[in-house]
Design an enzyme around this catalytic site. Sequence first.
Site, short mmCIF file in Angstrom:
data_model
loop_
_atom_site.label_atom_id
_atom_site.label_comp_id
_atom_site.label_asym_id
_atom_site.label_seq_id
_atom_site.Cartn_x
_atom_site.Cartn_y
_atom_site.Cartn_z
N TYR A 121 7.59 16.20 13.05
CA TYR A 121 8.60 15.12 13.04
C TYR A 121 10.02 15.64 12.89
O TYR A 121 10.92 14.86 12.57
CB TYR A 121 8.34 14.16 11.87
CG TYR A 121 6.90 13.81 11.60
CD1 TYR A 121 6.14 13.09 12.52
CD2 TYR A 121 6.29 14.19 10.40
CE1 TYR A 121 4.82 12.77 12.26
CE2 TYR A 121 4.98 13.86 10.14
CZ TYR A 121 4.24 13.16 11.07
OH TYR A 121 2.93 12.85 10.79
N GLU A 179 0.84 -1.21 0.00
CA GLU A 179 0.00 0.00 0.00
C GLU A 179 0.87 1.26 0.00
O GLU A 179 0.88 2.01 0.97
CB GLU A 179 -0.88 0.01 1.26
CG GLU A 179 -1.84 -1.14 1.34
CD GLU A 179 -2.36 -1.38 2.77
OE1 GLU A 179 -1.71 -0.93 3.73
OE2 GLU A 179 -3.41 -2.01 2.88
N PRO A 180 1.64 1.50 -1.05
CA PRO A 180 2.50 2.68 -1.05
C PRO A 180 1.70 3.98 -1.14
O PRO A 180 0.74 4.08 -1.90
CB PRO A 180 3.34 2.51 -2.32
CG PRO A 180 2.51 1.65 -3.22
CD PRO A 180 1.71 0.75 -2.32
N GLY A 181 2.08 4.95 -0.33
CA GLY A 181 1.45 6.28 -0.39
C GLY A 181 2.51 7.30 -0.77
O GLY A 181 2.58 7.80 -1.88
N ARG A 182 3.42 7.55 0.20
CA ARG A 182 4.46 8.57 0.02
C ARG A 182 5.27 8.35 -1.27
O ARG A 182 5.54 9.31 -1.99
CB ARG A 182 5.40 8.50 1.23
CG ARG A 182 6.35 9.67 1.33
CD ARG A 182 7.42 9.41 2.41
NE ARG A 182 6.90 8.97 3.66
CZ ARG A 182 6.66 9.75 4.72
NH1 ARG A 182 6.92 11.04 4.65
NH2 ARG A 182 6.20 9.25 5.83
N ARG A 194 4.97 18.98 8.79
CA ARG A 194 5.93 17.89 9.02
C ARG A 194 7.21 18.35 9.74
O ARG A 194 7.70 17.62 10.62
CB ARG A 194 6.28 17.18 7.71
CG ARG A 194 5.05 16.52 7.05
CD ARG A 194 5.42 15.56 5.93
NE ARG A 194 6.04 14.37 6.43
CZ ARG A 194 7.33 14.13 6.40
NH1 ARG A 194 8.15 15.01 5.84
NH2 ARG A 194 7.83 13.04 6.92
N CYS A 225 1.62 32.38 14.17
CA CYS A 225 2.02 33.03 15.42
C CYS A 225 2.74 32.07 16.35
O CYS A 225 2.28 31.81 17.46
CB CYS A 225 0.79 33.58 16.11
SG CYS A 225 0.21 35.02 15.28
N GLU A 226 3.81 31.48 15.86
CA GLU A 226 4.61 30.56 16.68
C GLU A 226 6.05 30.64 16.22
O GLU A 226 6.30 30.58 15.01
CB GLU A 226 4.17 29.10 16.46
CG GLU A 226 2.75 28.85 16.80
CD GLU A 226 2.53 27.46 17.39
OE1 GLU A 226 3.51 26.79 17.76
OE2 GLU A 226 1.36 27.10 17.46
N TYR A 264 1.56 13.88 2.53
CA TYR A 264 1.39 14.33 3.91
C TYR A 264 1.65 15.84 4.06
O TYR A 264 2.19 16.29 5.06
CB TYR A 264 2.27 13.51 4.87
CG TYR A 264 2.03 12.02 4.74
CD1 TYR A 264 0.81 11.48 5.16
CD2 TYR A 264 2.97 11.17 4.16
CE1 TYR A 264 0.56 10.12 5.02
CE2 TYR A 264 2.73 9.81 4.02
CZ TYR A 264 1.52 9.29 4.45
OH TYR A 264 1.27 7.96 4.30
N1 LLP Z 1 -0.86 1.41 4.83
C1 LLP Z 1 -1.13 1.70 6.11
C2 LLP Z 1 -1.91 0.78 6.91
C3 LLP Z 1 -0.65 2.90 6.66
O1 LLP Z 1 -0.90 3.18 7.94
C4 LLP Z 1 0.10 3.79 5.87
C5 LLP Z 1 0.59 5.07 6.42
C6 LLP Z 1 0.34 3.45 4.52
C7 LLP Z 1 -0.15 2.25 4.04
C8 LLP Z 1 1.12 4.35 3.60
O2 LLP Z 1 2.42 4.47 4.04
P1 LLP Z 1 3.52 5.28 3.18
O3 LLP Z 1 3.84 4.48 1.93
O4 LLP Z 1 2.95 6.58 2.83
O5 LLP Z 1 4.67 5.37 4.09
N2 LLP Z 1 2.12 11.65 8.44
C9 LLP Z 1 3.34 10.88 8.44
C10 LLP Z 1 3.16 9.53 7.79
C11 LLP Z 1 2.06 8.70 8.43
C12 LLP Z 1 1.88 7.37 7.74
C13 LLP Z 1 0.62 6.72 8.20
N3 LLP Z 1 0.36 5.45 7.60
C14 LLP Z 1 4.43 11.70 7.76
O6 LLP Z 1 4.16 12.80 7.28
O7 LLP Z 1 5.59 11.27 7.69
#
Ligand code: LLP
Length: 429
Positions: A331, A287-290, A327, A358-359, A388
Site C-alpha cells: 500500500y 468492529e475495530p481492528g487496527r 504494508r 531478494c527484491e 496487519y
Molecule cells: N470489519 C470488517 C468487515 C473488515 O473487513 C475489517 C477490515 C474490519 C472490520 C477491521 O477494520 P480496521 O478497524 O482494522 O480498519 N491489510 C490492510 C487492512 C485490511 C482491512 C480489511 N478489513 C492494511 O494493512 O491496511
Amino acid sequence: MKNNHRINLSLLPSTSEVTEDGQLFIGGVSVSEVVNEFGTPVFIYDETHIKSKLNEAKKVWGKNVAYGSKAFICKYLVKLIDQSGIRIDVSTGGELSHCILSGFDPSRIVFHGNNKSVLELTRAISYGVGTIVIDSIDELERIEKLAVLNVKSEPINTMLRLTPGIEAHTHEYVKTGQHDSKFGFSIFAETTKQAVNRILSNTALKLSGFHFHIGSQIFKLDGYLEAMKVVAEFIKYYDIEELVIGGGLGVPYLNSDSQISITDWAKYIKDAAKSCGIDSKVEITAEPGRSIVAAAAITVYTIGTIKKIDNIRTYVSVDGGMSDNPRPVLYSSGYEAFLPNKMNSIGNLICRVVGKHCESGDVLVNNANLPENIEVGDLLATPVTGAYGYSMASNYNKVPRPAVVFVEEGQTKEVIRRETLEDLIRLDL
Ligand code: LLP
C-alpha cells in the site's frame, strides 16, 4: 518521558519510557532485554496498551463491539479479548477455528467473509457461532440448505452485509463500501430486499441486523455519515436489533499524522445515526481492528549491513523485511524508524531501511531519519506494527516468521514462538 524529537513518542506503545542513557522500555522491560531473550526480528506488544484500547472500545460502543481479528490474533490475545467481555469478528474458517481452539465462546463470534464455503458454514453452525454475516445470494442459498439440517433448537442468527455505494477516502485496496466491490449486497439492487425477505420468512433463520464496512485506515469520518444516510433509508422498513458499521478508524503511522480516538469515532458515528433518524432502539456498534492493536506494538530488527552510495543514498539492511511487514510494498505505507538503544543520539542520517529479501522493492522505510552514530549490530525499530503486520507475514525467501512477545509490568511473555528452519519444511511431503 524524554523526547529526542526523532520519533514522536505518541506513536509508541502507551507504557513506553526512555531512560537518561537513551534506552527504550515498554511495559517496564527494556527492548534490549527482550532481544537478548528472544532475538530479532521480534514483535513487542504492550499488554497494558491493548487492554486500555479494548476497555475504551467496550466503554463507548458497548459489549457487543467486536474486535476485528484479521488485524492480529493469537491465543493469548483471544484470552485478553475474552476477559474484556467483547465479541470477535472473524473473516475466514481459519480465524474462526483459531478463536475456537483458543477457547473463545462461539456465541460471541461474528463470522464474516465474501466466500464462505459450505464446510466453513457447517462448522460455524455446529460450533454455535453467534452471528453469520451473509455476504451474497449464493451464501444465503448455502445457509438456507444448512438451516434445514440444523439440529439446534434456536434459529441461526444472521446479519446482512450492505454495500452502501460510497467511496471512503483511503487506499484503493482497502476501500470496500463502493458499488464496484466484491463485498456485500448492493443497497440499491432489488435482489437485496428479496434476500432480506427470504431471511425474514424463514423460521430457521433470524435477522438481528445489518452491517456495512466502508474501508480501513480512514481519517475523514464523513464517509461514515454518507453511508449512514443511505443505510438509514434502507433499514427503516425492518425491525432490527443492531446496525454494525464495521471497522476502519485510521491510526497515525508517521510523526506528522493526526489521531482520532476510538471515543471520538464512536461519538461521530452515533451522532450520525441519530441525525439520519435511525431508531434509538437499534444498537449501533462496530468492529475495530487496527485502532485496538496497531500502536500497541513495535518491530525490532538488527542492522546487518550499512551501504553508503556516494551522492545517492545510504541503505540500512535489517534482518526482516517485506515478510514481516508487507504494508509498505502493498500500500506504499509509510513508517518511522528509530534506534531503541540510542533514543537520545543526535545527527540526521537520511537513509533507506530495507529488508533481506531478494527484491529491490523490499523497503521498510523509504526516507528514515536515523542518528549519525548508527552501526552494524544496532537494534532498529519501526513503531505501529501491531496491526496487519504479523497477520500478513509470510515465509517469502524461506525467512522464518518472528517471535511475538507481550510485555507488562516488568514481565515478558512469548505468545508466538519464532519459526524454526524445521518449521519451514514441515509441510513438504
Ligand atoms: N470489519 C470488517 C468487515 C473488515 O473487513 C475489517 C477490515 C474490519 C472490520 C477491521 O477494520 P480496521 O478497524 O482494522 O480498519 N491489510 C490492510 C487492512 C485490511 C482491512 C480489511 N478489513 C492494511 O494493512 O491496511
